[in-house]
Design a protein around this motif. Structure first.
Motif, short mmCIF file in Angstrom:
data_model
loop_
_atom_site.label_atom_id
_atom_site.label_comp_id
_atom_site.label_asym_id
_atom_site.label_seq_id
_atom_site.Cartn_x
_atom_site.Cartn_y
_atom_site.Cartn_z
N TYR A 102 0.83 -1.20 0.00
CA TYR A 102 0.00 0.00 0.00
C TYR A 102 0.86 1.25 0.00
CZ TYR A 102 -3.15 3.68 1.51
OH TYR A 102 -3.83 4.86 1.58
N VAL A 103 1.87 1.28 0.85
CA VAL A 103 2.77 2.44 0.91
C VAL A 103 3.51 2.61 -0.41
CG1 VAL A 103 4.84 3.37 2.03
CG2 VAL A 103 3.01 2.37 3.41
N ALA A 104 3.95 1.51 -1.01
CA ALA A 104 4.63 1.59 -2.30
C ALA A 104 3.72 2.18 -3.37
CB ALA A 104 5.12 0.20 -2.72
N ALA A 105 2.45 1.80 -3.35
CA ALA A 105 1.50 2.32 -4.32
C ALA A 105 1.28 3.82 -4.13
CB ALA A 105 0.17 1.58 -4.22
N ARG A 106 1.24 4.27 -2.88
CA ARG A 106 1.10 5.71 -2.62
C ARG A 106 2.32 6.46 -3.16
NH1 ARG A 106 -3.30 7.37 0.97
NH2 ARG A 106 -2.40 9.45 0.69
#
Length: 252
Positions: free
Chosen positions: A201-205
């Motif tokens: 999720y953080v990588a996608a952000r």
């Protein structure tokens, strides 16, 4: 000896993700516990912070914040004493001689650098901070100083993995209410629960914010007790306290 994990994406930039190896703390905090908010002996914590700092950049000043699971970012222009740490969850700087340090014990540590501009950032992305945009605001703060998103490299350090991070369906719905596409970060678990891939999720952000290069170290804090502290593991074991590890970055 302090173990510092490095990211290829940040090659040439002083940085390191420390675990629990190499410190002086004992008991449930055994190793390199740097958490001022833990129940560990203060002298041991301070010694561990010095050990971590010197393993990365001897002579530099370590700057940390009082992390509160917010999206708030501060710009660091000089050293900050432990007693005067501001409440925030991310920092940026362009000043040599300063180490930005983020503490975690399952949450996601993110180190960022625009090496060409000489600007670095560090963010603590627990689920609350991640959902409310701590990484977006860190990138924006770096851009305000002269960084470019497409030149920024970001590394996601040791954190709790999907296989270890069970959450309720209501928890997942909070993310899906923010963006229906967030459902892809949750996989089926036992009845009434699912597994959350917070690192993805953080990588996608970061990707959505235009970051040029993103690296994930893929190290699970929960399942490696000899290497990392883990809040969730400590809770499951019924331990009275838990240690924190540190992720650090500085201007090269």
């Amino acid at each position: 000896m302090v173990e510092l994990l490095r990211a290829a994406s940040l090659q040439g930039v002083p940085h390191g993700f420390a675990g629990r190896r190499g410190g002086v703390s004992t008991g449930v905090h055994a190793g390199l516990n740097v958490g001022l908010g833990s129940e560990d002996e203060r002298d041991a914590i301070l010694s561990n912070r010095d050990l971590a700092k010197d393993a990365l950049l001897p002579g530099a000043a370590l700057v940390t914040v009082r992390q509160v699971h917010s999206p708030d970012v501060i710009t660091v222009t000089g050293s900050i004493t432990d007693a005067h740490r501001p409440a925030a969850d991310a920092m940026v700087t362009d000043r040599p001689g300063l180490i930005l340090g983020i503490l975690t014990a399952d949450c996601v540590p993110v180190l960022l650098a625009d090496a060409e501009a000489g600007i670095v950032g560090a963010a603590h992305a627990g689920w609350k901070g991640a959902l409310t945009g701590v990484t977006d605001l860190t990138i924006a703060a770096m851009q305000k100083m002269g960084a470019r998103a497409d030149r920024i490299s970001a590394a996601i350090g040791p954190c709790i993995s999907r296989s270890s991070y069970e959450v309720t369906l209501d928890f997942a719905r909070n993310f899906e209410a923010k963006d229906a596409k967030n459902g892809r970060f949750f996989t089926e678990g036992r009845e009434g629960h699912c597994q959350f891939d917070i690192a993805a999720y953080v990588a996608a952000r970061l990707a959505d914010a235009g970051v040029g290069r993103i690296e994930m170290l893929d190290q699970d804090t929960y399942s490696q007790p000899e290497r990392f502290f883990s809040y969730r593991r400590s809770c499951h074991l019924g331990e009275a306290s838990y240690g924190r590890q540190i992720s650090m970055i500085a201007v090269g």
